[in-house]
Scaffold this motif. Structure first.
Motif, mmCIF file in Angstrom:
data_model
loop_
_atom_site.group_PDB
_atom_site.id
_atom_site.type_symbol
_atom_site.label_atom_id
_atom_site.label_comp_id
_atom_site.label_asym_id
_atom_site.label_seq_id
_atom_site.Cartn_x
_atom_site.Cartn_y
_atom_site.Cartn_z
ATOM 1 N N SER A 205 -70.886 -111.992 14.852
ATOM 2 C CA SER A 205 -70.888 -113.624 15.244
ATOM 3 C C SER A 205 -69.801 -114.972 15.909
ATOM 4 N N MET B 173 -76.484 -112.708 18.131
ATOM 5 C CA MET B 173 -76.845 -112.000 16.074
ATOM 6 C C MET B 173 -77.159 -111.068 16.364
ATOM 7 N N HIS C 210 -78.088 -118.548 11.135
ATOM 8 C CA HIS C 210 -78.884 -118.110 10.035
ATOM 9 C C HIS C 210 -79.962 -117.853 10.938
ATOM 10 N N LEU C 211 -80.227 -116.496 9.517
ATOM 11 C CA LEU C 211 -81.431 -115.931 9.605
ATOM 12 C C LEU C 211 -82.344 -115.851 8.351
ATOM 13 N N PRO D 162 -88.020 -112.460 9.842
ATOM 14 C CA PRO D 162 -87.365 -111.915 10.177
ATOM 15 C C PRO D 162 -86.444 -110.149 9.500
ATOM 16 N N ILE D 163 -86.062 -110.874 8.538
ATOM 17 C CA ILE D 163 -85.501 -109.967 6.898
ATOM 18 C C ILE D 163 -85.947 -109.283 6.695
ATOM 19 N N LEU E 2 -77.564 -108.339 6.830
ATOM 20 C CA LEU E 2 -79.041 -109.295 6.646
ATOM 21 C C LEU E 2 -78.846 -110.462 5.409
ATOM 22 N N HIS F 149 -75.885 -113.049 6.977
ATOM 23 C CA HIS F 149 -76.275 -114.344 7.728
ATOM 24 C C HIS F 149 -77.846 -115.332 7.130
ATOM 25 N N HIS F 150 -78.418 -114.405 6.354
ATOM 26 C CA HIS F 150 -79.153 -115.215 5.231
ATOM 27 C C HIS F 150 -78.204 -116.699 4.835
#
Length: 277
Positions: free
Chosen positions: A50, A56, A118-119, A123-124, A185, A188-189
């Motif tokens: 990233s 992403m 950022h996630l 989506p997660i 995950l 990115h969170h």
């Protein structure tokens, strides 16, 4: 939903995927304490990609591929061991991964690494539901039946034509890929990773989620991860006693339900329970 609830939900999703990573090897009778190492590979792999400008989804996919390839390479020498020696070997692998990251300045060493992108929770959540569906599907196939046969009697399964070595390697590789996904995950969170987070306690928790939920059905890890993650939050009102209370509840549950909370007999009784007249 409040920000706090979304944060807990995202953590729960990561724990569920990590539990399924442990489940894949436990389903074949193998105790893998290298989950944290594969999560670290996924987290740092996705972070590096990233930060290098990858989108992403591609970064996460690349991290999962990295973890699965490493898992495939590691599985051949590691799976030659059995019992406690296999557990020690996987634990050593995880410690080596973390030690390498801590000594690489390009990855931030002990200071950690900031992750671009950022996630959010939703989506997660969808990815987690996809993982649950995948594992449930695998459990219903010949592959899932072979895993159960190997766990119950590996030599007997081999006599009946099950290629135990191939099945074990496949299960280990899938578990590594799922752990890498959980790590990606997570990275990115929270938009930040540090190697110290991926310690032996993280691997131990992933195994406990699965054992507490039960190995007899693929929904066991989901139940175990949910209980382990949400119960301390529900007991938050007891202040410093919440972990004591939570520990006592876990001990009682394991004494009363030694095969896990979600067993085939429990599902059978639940489905065939007659309504009161």
């Amino acid at each position: 939903m409040s920000g706090y609830a979304l944060q807990i939900g995202a953590i729960l999703c990561v724990h569920v995927i990590a539990a399924y990573a442990a489940y894949m090897t436990l389903a074949a009778g193998q105790l893998n304490l290298g989950i944290a190492g594969f999560m670290a590979l996924g987290a740092y792999g996705s972070a590096v990609l990233s930060n290098a400008g990858w989108a992403m989804p591609q970064s996460i996919a690349g991290a999962v591929l990295l973890a699965s390839l490493v898992g495939l390479c590691v599985s051949y020498p590691v799976l030659r061991a059995r019992g406690i020696y296999l557990t020690i070997a996987t634990l050593a692998f995880s410690e080596v991964v973390v030690a390498l990251i801590l000594n690489m300045e390009s990855l931030g060493a002990a200071s950690g690494l900031v992750v671009v992108g950022h996630l959010g929770f939703w989506p997660i959540l969808w990815v987690t539901l996809g993982v649950v569906a995948l594992v449930v599907f695998l459990a219903s196939t010949r592959f899932g039946l072979c895993l159960t046969a190997i766990r119950n009697d590996a030599q007997g399964a081999a006599v009946f034509g099950v290629r135990t070595r191939r099945i074990e390697v496949t299960a280990f590789t899938i578990g590594a890929a799922l752990a890498g996904l959980a790590g990606a995950l997570y990275a990115h969170h929270f938009s930040y990773v540090e190697a110290q987070r991926f310690n032996v306690l993280l691997s131990t928790y992933a195994v406990l989620y699965t054992l507490l939920g039960g190995l007899q059905t693929p929904l066991g890890p989901l139940v175990g991860a949910a209980l382990f993650t949400l119960a301390p939050e529900l007991l938050r009102g007891t202040d410093e006693w919440r972990y004591v209370t939570f520990g006592a509840v876990i001990v009682v549950l394991m004494l009363l339900r030694s095969e896990g909370l979600f067993t085939r007999s429990f599902i059978h009784n639940l489905m065939h329970r007659r309504p009161a007249t």
